[in-house]
Design a protein around this motif. Structure first.
Motif, PDB file in Angstrom:
ATOM      1  N   THR A 149       0.860  -1.171   0.000  1.00 44.35           N
ATOM      2  CA  THR A 149       0.000   0.000   0.000  1.00 44.35           C
ATOM      3  C   THR A 149       0.897   1.221   0.000  1.00 44.35           C
ATOM      4  O   THR A 149       1.748   1.374   0.890  1.00 44.35           O
ATOM      5  CB  THR A 149      -0.966   0.008   1.198  1.00 44.35           C
ATOM      6  OG1 THR A 149      -1.748   1.205   1.184  1.00 44.35           O
ATOM      7  CG2 THR A 149      -0.249  -0.104   2.529  1.00 44.35           C
ATOM      8  N   GLY A 150       0.786   2.057  -1.026  1.00 41.80           N
ATOM      9  CA  GLY A 150       1.715   3.170  -1.163  1.00 41.80           C
ATOM     10  C   GLY A 150       3.134   2.652  -1.236  1.00 41.80           C
ATOM     11  O   GLY A 150       3.420   1.677  -1.944  1.00 41.80           O
ATOM     12  N   PRO A 151       4.059   3.248  -0.483  1.00 36.33           N
ATOM     13  CA  PRO A 151       5.459   2.820  -0.536  1.00 36.33           C
ATOM     14  C   PRO A 151       5.773   1.644   0.384  1.00 36.33           C
ATOM     15  O   PRO A 151       6.929   1.234   0.488  1.00 36.33           O
ATOM     16  CB  PRO A 151       6.208   4.070  -0.070  1.00 36.33           C
ATOM     17  CG  PRO A 151       5.278   4.688   0.919  1.00 36.33           C
ATOM     18  CD  PRO A 151       3.894   4.447   0.365  1.00 36.33           C
ATOM     19  N   ALA A 152       4.758   1.093   1.065  1.00 39.91           N
ATOM     20  CA  ALA A 152       4.987   0.068   2.088  1.00 39.91           C
ATOM     21  C   ALA A 152       4.540  -1.301   1.609  1.00 39.91           C
ATOM     22  O   ALA A 152       3.420  -1.466   1.107  1.00 39.91           O
ATOM     23  CB  ALA A 152       4.245   0.431   3.371  1.00 39.91           C
ATOM     24  N   ARG A 153       5.416  -2.288   1.775  1.00 42.10           N
ATOM     25  CA  ARG A 153       5.045  -3.690   1.618  1.00 42.10           C
ATOM     26  C   ARG A 153       4.687  -4.234   2.997  1.00 42.10           C
ATOM     27  O   ARG A 153       5.442  -4.070   3.964  1.00 42.10           O
ATOM     28  CB  ARG A 153       6.190  -4.489   1.009  1.00 42.10           C
ATOM     29  CG  ARG A 153       6.587  -4.020  -0.377  1.00 42.10           C
ATOM     30  CD  ARG A 153       7.754  -4.827  -0.906  1.00 42.10           C
ATOM     31  NE  ARG A 153       7.361  -6.198  -1.187  1.00 42.10           N
ATOM     32  CZ  ARG A 153       8.207  -7.239  -1.199  1.00 42.10           C
ATOM     33  NH1 ARG A 153       9.485  -7.044  -0.924  1.00 42.10           N
ATOM     34  NH2 ARG A 153       7.774  -8.448  -1.485  1.00 42.10           N
ATOM     35  N   VAL A 154       3.542  -4.882   3.092  1.00 39.92           N
ATOM     36  CA  VAL A 154       3.033  -5.360   4.378  1.00 39.92           C
ATOM     37  C   VAL A 154       3.523  -6.803   4.566  1.00 39.92           C
ATOM     38  O   VAL A 154       2.935  -7.748   4.034  1.00 39.92           O
ATOM     39  CB  VAL A 154       1.507  -5.257   4.441  1.00 39.92           C
ATOM     40  CG1 VAL A 154       1.003  -5.725   5.808  1.00 39.92           C
ATOM     41  CG2 VAL A 154       1.058  -3.823   4.177  1.00 39.92           C
ATOM     42  N   ILE A 155       4.593  -6.951   5.333  1.00 34.82           N
ATOM     43  CA  ILE A 155       5.198  -8.266   5.553  1.00 34.82           C
ATOM     44  C   ILE A 155       4.377  -9.051   6.566  1.00 34.82           C
ATOM     45  O   ILE A 155       4.049 -10.220   6.348  1.00 34.82           O
ATOM     46  CB  ILE A 155       6.649  -8.128   6.051  1.00 34.82           C
ATOM     47  CG1 ILE A 155       7.458  -7.182   5.143  1.00 34.82           C
ATOM     48  CG2 ILE A 155       7.313  -9.482   6.168  1.00 34.82           C
ATOM     49  CD1 ILE A 155       7.563  -7.631   3.706  1.00 34.82           C
ATOM     50  N   LEU A 156       4.047  -8.433   7.685  1.00 34.24           N
ATOM     51  CA  LEU A 156       3.202  -9.033   8.722  1.00 34.24           C
ATOM     52  C   LEU A 156       2.108  -8.053   9.096  1.00 34.24           C
ATOM     53  O   LEU A 156       2.332  -6.838   9.138  1.00 34.24           O
ATOM     54  CB  LEU A 156       4.012  -9.360   9.986  1.00 34.24           C
ATOM     55  CG  LEU A 156       5.249 -10.259   9.862  1.00 34.24           C
ATOM     56  CD1 LEU A 156       5.896 -10.438  11.233  1.00 34.24           C
ATOM     57  CD2 LEU A 156       4.895 -11.615   9.265  1.00 34.24           C
ATOM     58  N   GLY A 157       0.925  -8.577   9.393  1.00 33.92           N
ATOM     59  CA  GLY A 157      -0.149  -7.753   9.918  1.00 33.92           C
ATOM     60  C   GLY A 157      -1.021  -7.125   8.855  1.00 33.92           C
ATOM     61  O   GLY A 157      -1.112  -7.596   7.721  1.00 33.92           O
ATOM     62  N   CYS A 158      -1.652  -6.015   9.236  1.00 27.07           N
ATOM     63  CA  CYS A 158      -2.594  -5.299   8.374  1.00 27.07           C
ATOM     64  C   CYS A 158      -2.272  -3.816   8.412  1.00 27.07           C
ATOM     65  O   CYS A 158      -1.952  -3.273   9.479  1.00 27.07           O
ATOM     66  CB  CYS A 158      -4.029  -5.492   8.863  1.00 27.07           C
ATOM     67  SG  CYS A 158      -4.577  -7.186   9.002  1.00 27.07           S
ATOM     68  N   TYR A 159      -2.396  -3.173   7.264  1.00 25.13           N
ATOM     69  CA  TYR A 159      -2.229  -1.721   7.218  1.00 25.13           C
ATOM     70  C   TYR A 159      -3.095  -1.164   6.110  1.00 25.13           C
ATOM     71  O   TYR A 159      -3.080  -1.680   4.982  1.00 25.13           O
ATOM     72  CB  TYR A 159      -0.767  -1.328   7.018  1.00 25.13           C
ATOM     73  CG  TYR A 159      -0.549   0.149   7.276  1.00 25.13           C
ATOM     74  CD1 TYR A 159      -0.965   0.712   8.469  1.00 25.13           C
ATOM     75  CD2 TYR A 159       0.034   0.967   6.330  1.00 25.13           C
ATOM     76  CE1 TYR A 159      -0.796   2.063   8.722  1.00 25.13           C
ATOM     77  CE2 TYR A 159       0.214   2.320   6.572  1.00 25.13           C
ATOM     78  CZ  TYR A 159      -0.213   2.863   7.778  1.00 25.13           C
ATOM     79  OH  TYR A 159      -0.060   4.199   8.012  1.00 25.13           O
ATOM     80  N   GLY A 160      -3.849  -0.102   6.446  1.00 23.78           N
ATOM     81  CA  GLY A 160      -4.812   0.419   5.495  1.00 23.78           C
ATOM     82  C   GLY A 160      -5.816  -0.672   5.172  1.00 23.78           C
ATOM     83  O   GLY A 160      -6.362  -1.323   6.067  1.00 23.78           O
ATOM     84  N   ASP A 161      -6.041  -0.933   3.892  1.00 26.03           N
ATOM     85  CA  ASP A 161      -6.953  -1.998   3.491  1.00 26.03           C
ATOM     86  C   ASP A 161      -6.202  -3.225   3.007  1.00 26.03           C
ATOM     87  O   ASP A 161      -6.748  -4.066   2.287  1.00 26.03           O
ATOM     88  CB  ASP A 161      -7.905  -1.504   2.389  1.00 26.03           C
ATOM     89  CG  ASP A 161      -7.158  -1.003   1.150  1.00 26.03           C
ATOM     90  OD1 ASP A 161      -5.915  -0.970   1.174  1.00 26.03           O
ATOM     91  OD2 ASP A 161      -7.833  -0.633   0.177  1.00 26.03           O
ATOM     92  N   VAL A 162      -4.938  -3.376   3.436  1.00 21.89           N
ATOM     93  CA  VAL A 162      -4.075  -4.462   2.968  1.00 21.89           C
ATOM     94  C   VAL A 162      -3.735  -5.373   4.145  1.00 21.89           C
ATOM     95  O   VAL A 162      -3.428  -4.906   5.241  1.00 21.89           O
ATOM     96  CB  VAL A 162      -2.790  -3.885   2.340  1.00 21.89           C
ATOM     97  CG1 VAL A 162      -1.765  -4.969   2.107  1.00 21.89           C
ATOM     98  CG2 VAL A 162      -3.112  -3.185   1.036  1.00 21.89           C
ATOM     99  N   GLU A 163      -3.777  -6.677   3.895  1.00 18.91           N
ATOM    100  CA  GLU A 163      -3.445  -7.662   4.924  1.00 18.91           C
ATOM    101  C   GLU A 163      -2.427  -8.648   4.376  1.00 18.91           C
ATOM    102  O   GLU A 163      -2.573  -9.171   3.269  1.00 18.91           O
ATOM    103  CB  GLU A 163      -4.696  -8.414   5.373  1.00 18.91           C
ATOM    104  CG  GLU A 163      -4.439  -9.436   6.469  1.00 18.91           C
ATOM    105  CD  GLU A 163      -5.705 -10.095   6.979  1.00 18.91           C
ATOM    106  OE1 GLU A 163      -5.600 -10.954   7.876  1.00 18.91           O
ATOM    107  OE2 GLU A 163      -6.794  -9.751   6.471  1.00 18.91           O
ATOM    108  N   SER A 164      -1.391  -8.916   5.159  1.00 19.26           N
ATOM    109  CA  SER A 164      -0.398  -9.899   4.780  1.00 19.26           C
ATOM    110  C   SER A 164      -1.016 -11.297   4.776  1.00 19.26           C
ATOM    111  O   SER A 164      -1.842 -11.615   5.633  1.00 19.26           O
ATOM    112  CB  SER A 164       0.775  -9.873   5.768  1.00 19.26           C
ATOM    113  OG  SER A 164       1.621 -10.985   5.572  1.00 19.26           O
TER     114      SER A 164
END
Length: 283
Positions: A149-164
């Motif tokens: 999401t944006g400049p971030a890859r979500v390795i663990l967990g959830c951020y914004g509307d994205v879940e690892s």
């Protein structure tokens, strides 16, 4: 100047950096967090290594055990050949992620492949009592399977509307972020995430006016967000979490919540090790 954010609301930011460390170099590995030092402050994040084969040409992690924790390897460059005693083996490509829930006991190894640089991070997460003696499980993701999401890859967990897709314990976020020089980005942690830290080994950042480069920094306990400005093209990992409410009971390769659980985990590690020895896999 480019600005990236996931919310239009004003960000209440953490201003206090309470600890900085440049880590300790061991050949191609830089140790930044250990369970016996900053791991007690940052739990459930209890260990962090940054590895870079350009520091030393030969880089191999021989077969070794774990219990009571989960390891997460983020491969930034190169390829690594892996094997573990859950039966998994293969080649992890650049951009890939390894999740190894050691549970009651597992052994694994890895070695760099090819002549190019191999670079990345390995993180240990302490597991809660209901998971620390569970069945071990491993998962290996290609770069395309890691959401962003944006400049971030979500390795663990959830951020914004994205879940690892990694089945990590609840209450843990671990992101890989890349910012261009001059870019600004805001991180708003989920409710209850009072633990926060970041590590930058490439580039230079400012957080609340404080410069950060080639180091790991720990922020004061708070649920407030973090606002970043990249002074150079930058790459960093960021962790936030609900504080792990259990003691850290330590073995050499194990982290548990009680002495009883540690004994059980180490007993299982010995059983697996004996079988590996009979099979000629370890000395």
């Amino acid at each position: 100047m480019k600005t990236t954010a996931l919310t239009s609301d004003p960000l209440r930011t953490r201003n206090a950096i309470v600890t900085r460390t440049a880590g300790r170099q061991y050949g191609p590995v830089k140790r930044l967090v250990s369970p016996s030092d900053l791991g007690g402050v940052l739990k459930p994040f209890v260990f962090l290594d940054y590895f870079d084969s350009s520091v030393e040409s030969e880089m191999r992690f021989s077969m070794h055990p774990h219990s009571g924790l989960a390891t997460t390897t983020v491969l930034l460059e190169g390829e690594v050949e892996y094997e573990d005693t859950t039966g998994a083996s293969g080649i992890m490509p650049s951009g890939g992620v390894e999740w190894m829930n050691a549970g009651k006991g597992v052994w694994h190894d890895g070695r760099a492949r090819g002549d190019g640089p191999v670079r990345g991070y390995q993180l240990w997460v302490a597991l809660p009592p209901e998971l620390e003696l569970g069945a071990p499980r491993s998962q290996y993701l290609s770069a395309s399977e890691v959401p962003h999401t944006g400049p971030a890859r979500v390795i663990l967990g959830c951020y914004g509307d994205v879940e690892s897709p990694v089945p990590a314990p609840a209450g843990i976020n671990y992101l890989l972020v890349r910012l261009s020089a001059g870019e600004r980005w805001q991180y708003t942690p989920p409710a209850g995430h009072e633990v926060a830290w970041l590590c930058v080994q490439r580039g230079a950042l400012r957080v609340a006016g404080e410069p950060i480069s080639n180091e790991l920094v720990v922020f004061g306990e708070s649920e407030d967000g973090l606002a970043f400005t990249a002074d150079k093209d930058s790459e960093f990992v960021l962790g936030s979490a609900v504080l792990h409410p259990h003691n850290l009971v330590l073995g050499y390769y194990s982290v548990h919540t009680s002495a009883e659980a540690l004994r059980a985990g180490e007993a299982r590690i010995r059983e697996i090790g004996a079988q590996l020895h009979r099979d000629g896999r370890i000395g």
